[in-house]
Scaffold this active site. Structure first.
Site, short mmCIF file in Angstrom:
data_model
loop_
_atom_site.label_atom_id
_atom_site.label_comp_id
_atom_site.label_asym_id
_atom_site.label_seq_id
_atom_site.Cartn_x
_atom_site.Cartn_y
_atom_site.Cartn_z
N CYS A 96 -6.28 -4.45 -4.70
CA CYS A 96 -6.00 -3.17 -5.33
C CYS A 96 -6.38 -2.06 -4.35
O CYS A 96 -7.42 -2.13 -3.68
CB CYS A 96 -6.81 -3.02 -6.62
SG CYS A 96 -6.37 -1.51 -7.50
N ASP A 228 0.37 7.70 -8.42
CA ASP A 228 -0.61 6.63 -8.22
C ASP A 228 -0.44 6.09 -6.81
O ASP A 228 0.59 6.32 -6.17
CB ASP A 228 -0.34 5.52 -9.26
CG ASP A 228 -1.57 4.66 -9.52
OD1 ASP A 228 -2.57 4.79 -8.80
OD2 ASP A 228 -1.52 3.84 -10.46
N ASN A 229 -1.46 5.39 -6.35
CA ASN A 229 -1.39 4.69 -5.06
C ASN A 229 -1.06 5.60 -3.88
O ASN A 229 -0.18 5.32 -3.07
CB ASN A 229 -0.40 3.51 -5.16
CG ASN A 229 -0.94 2.43 -6.09
OD1 ASN A 229 -2.11 2.08 -6.02
ND2 ASN A 229 -0.11 1.95 -7.00
N1 MTE Z 1 2.89 -4.08 -12.56
C1 MTE Z 1 3.07 -3.62 -13.80
N2 MTE Z 1 4.23 -3.89 -14.42
N3 MTE Z 1 2.11 -2.91 -14.45
C2 MTE Z 1 0.92 -2.62 -13.84
O1 MTE Z 1 0.05 -1.98 -14.46
N4 MTE Z 1 -0.41 -2.76 -11.78
C3 MTE Z 1 -0.27 -2.81 -10.32
C4 MTE Z 1 0.43 -4.09 -9.87
N5 MTE Z 1 1.61 -4.32 -10.66
C5 MTE Z 1 0.72 -3.06 -12.51
C6 MTE Z 1 1.75 -3.83 -11.90
C7 MTE Z 1 -1.50 -2.71 -9.60
S1 MTE Z 1 -2.13 -1.15 -9.39
C8 MTE Z 1 -2.08 -3.80 -8.98
S2 MTE Z 1 -3.44 -3.61 -7.96
C9 MTE Z 1 -1.56 -5.16 -9.18
O2 MTE Z 1 -0.45 -5.18 -10.04
C10 MTE Z 1 -2.64 -6.06 -9.75
O3 MTE Z 1 -2.17 -7.37 -9.92
P1 MTE Z 1 -3.08 -8.40 -10.73
O4 MTE Z 1 -3.50 -7.77 -12.02
O5 MTE Z 1 -2.27 -9.63 -10.90
O6 MTE Z 1 -4.28 -8.67 -9.85
#
Ligand code: MTE
Length: 400
Positions: A96, A228-229
């Protein structure tokens, strides 16, 4: 009950936000002790909202679309992916972008919750190379990006983001649509039944519960892609950034490749070491990773706040999986040039005489990658508190 009442979870996971949505990391010592592959139970979770509920019996019928700037729009089910496409298995570390954010929040509160150093995990992901799917849809000449959208409906729409089309089409980047983790179907928190996995980049690009791939000429305009990000310039504060969308609209500040990072698992931060009765050496150890397929080429440890450094040993456990190029690994082909790329964490360790540990109260570690990018001494604070990677410090206490 929360909307996630259907999702099984390991009690060892530490919740980082309130009851819902679910965001957690394992205790660093447990994560480290799992070794190279993290079991899905202890794999960190970052959810922006409720986990879509998908019954086992519905998984094969899970459908996603390929649309936008393509000659041949497609609707594809998981069944199609299994029957009509070659499936591959790659070991991949997800991180993350907020990993280690807690240290930023201590210096100055950012707009983000406090990850410790365990917002990172590794699994064998099995699925289809995204390039194979996009190629069948035949992108038009002006196409430049692949936008991805999940099934989780959030306050600002579905979760979505994008990556460059030429990355998707590059086989050495290993960008995939995965349906298995460590040989078993994805668990609900990790995208059951289908997710994108973007190796070497921040976890936020690896969209879970994937429903749409949209080929475009511009980066994603999804709210979560824009707000975000990102690492905004350090002088932008939370109030200023809220008033001024121009900071967020600048694609230059979007994070893709991970940067070098490392943490010490043993000793633990604030651990009380009973040095007097300990063996002669202590094996100080932890993990390191970098991004963009770049290998970590050195890890260095300092007992004197960075005046002098010693070189740690590194174990590239990932290399042991290269032996599976005979296609035997979970039925998957490995067609990346694994000698040129590294998409996984590695483990460093260094024996230190206990007599030396007695004379110090803190241990620093820093990693460097093959582009000679090195973890900085100073923190780069930014409004979302992301990509925190200064020298990792732990404090130890000697007990006699
Ligand atoms: N995909 C969806 N659909 N919804 C989410 O909230 N979070 C993202 C990503 N993909 C997210 C997502 C984020 S910020 C991260 S760091 C990773 O998924 C985390 O993956 P994990 O929960 O399998 O570790």
């Amino acid at each position: 009950p929360t909307p996630d009442a259907h999702v099984p979870r390991d009690p060892r996971l530490i919740r980082l936000t309130g009851v819902h949505p679910f965001n957690c990391e394992a205790p660093l010592s447990d994560l480290y002790n799992e070794g190279f592959l993290t079991s899905p139970d202890l794999f960190y979770v970052r959810n922006h909202g409720a986990v879509p509920e998908v019954q086992d019996s519905e998984c094969l019928d899970w459908e996603f679309s390929v649309e936008g700037l393509v000659e041949n729009p497609l609707k594809i089910t998981l069944r199609d992916l299994l029957q009509e496409y070659e499936n591959v298995t790659y070991p991949i570390t997800l991180v993350c972008a907020g990993n280690r954010r807690k240290e930023q929040n201590v210096v100055r509160k950012s707009k983000g919750f406090s990850w410790g150093p365990a917002g990172v995990s590794t699994a064998l992901f099995t699925g289809v190379v995204m390039r194979d799917v996009i190629a069948r849809a035949k992108p038009l000449r002006k196409a430049k990006y692949v936008c991805m959208e999940g099934a989780d409906k959030l306050p600002n729409g579905y979760y979505g983001t994008s990556v460059k089309l030429n990355w998707v089409m590059d086989p050495n980047r290993g960008i995939m649509l995965a349906h298995k983790m460590n040989g078993a179907p994805l668990t609900p928190d990790h995208g059951k039944p289908l997710r994108a996995v973007i190796p070497g980049q921040i976890g936020g690009r690896s969209v879970k519960w994937i429903k749409r791939l949209i080929v475009t000429a511009e980066p994603s305009d999804n709210w979560y892609h824009i707000y975000d990000n990102r690492v905004l310039p350090t002088m932008v504060d939370p109030d200023e950034s809220a008033k001024n969308p121009k900071w967020w609209m600048d694609e230059r500040y979007a994070i893709y490749d991970l940067s070098p990072n490392a943490a010490t698992a043993f000793p633990a931060h604030d651990e009380k070491l009973t040095i007097a009765s300990a063996p002669e050496t202590y094996n100080v150890r932890g993990y390191a990773y970098s991004g963009g397929g770049r290998r970590v080429t050195r890890c260095e440890v300092s007992l004197d706040k960075g005046k002098t450094w010693r070189l740690a040993n590194i174990d590239y456990a990932e290399d042991r999986y290269r032996a599976y190029e005979d296609k035997s690994l979970l039925g998957g082909r490995l067609d990346m040039d694994w000698r040129e790329t590294s998409f996984c964490w590695c483990f460093w360790n260094l024996d230190i005489a206990t007599s030396e540990l007695q004379g110090t109260s803190d241990i620093f570690v820093r990693a460097m990658d093959e582009a000679m990018c090195i973890m900085p001494r100073d923190m780069y604070w930014s409004v979302l508190g992301m990509m925190n990677n200064p020298w990792y410090r732990i404090v130890i206490h000697n007990e006699h």
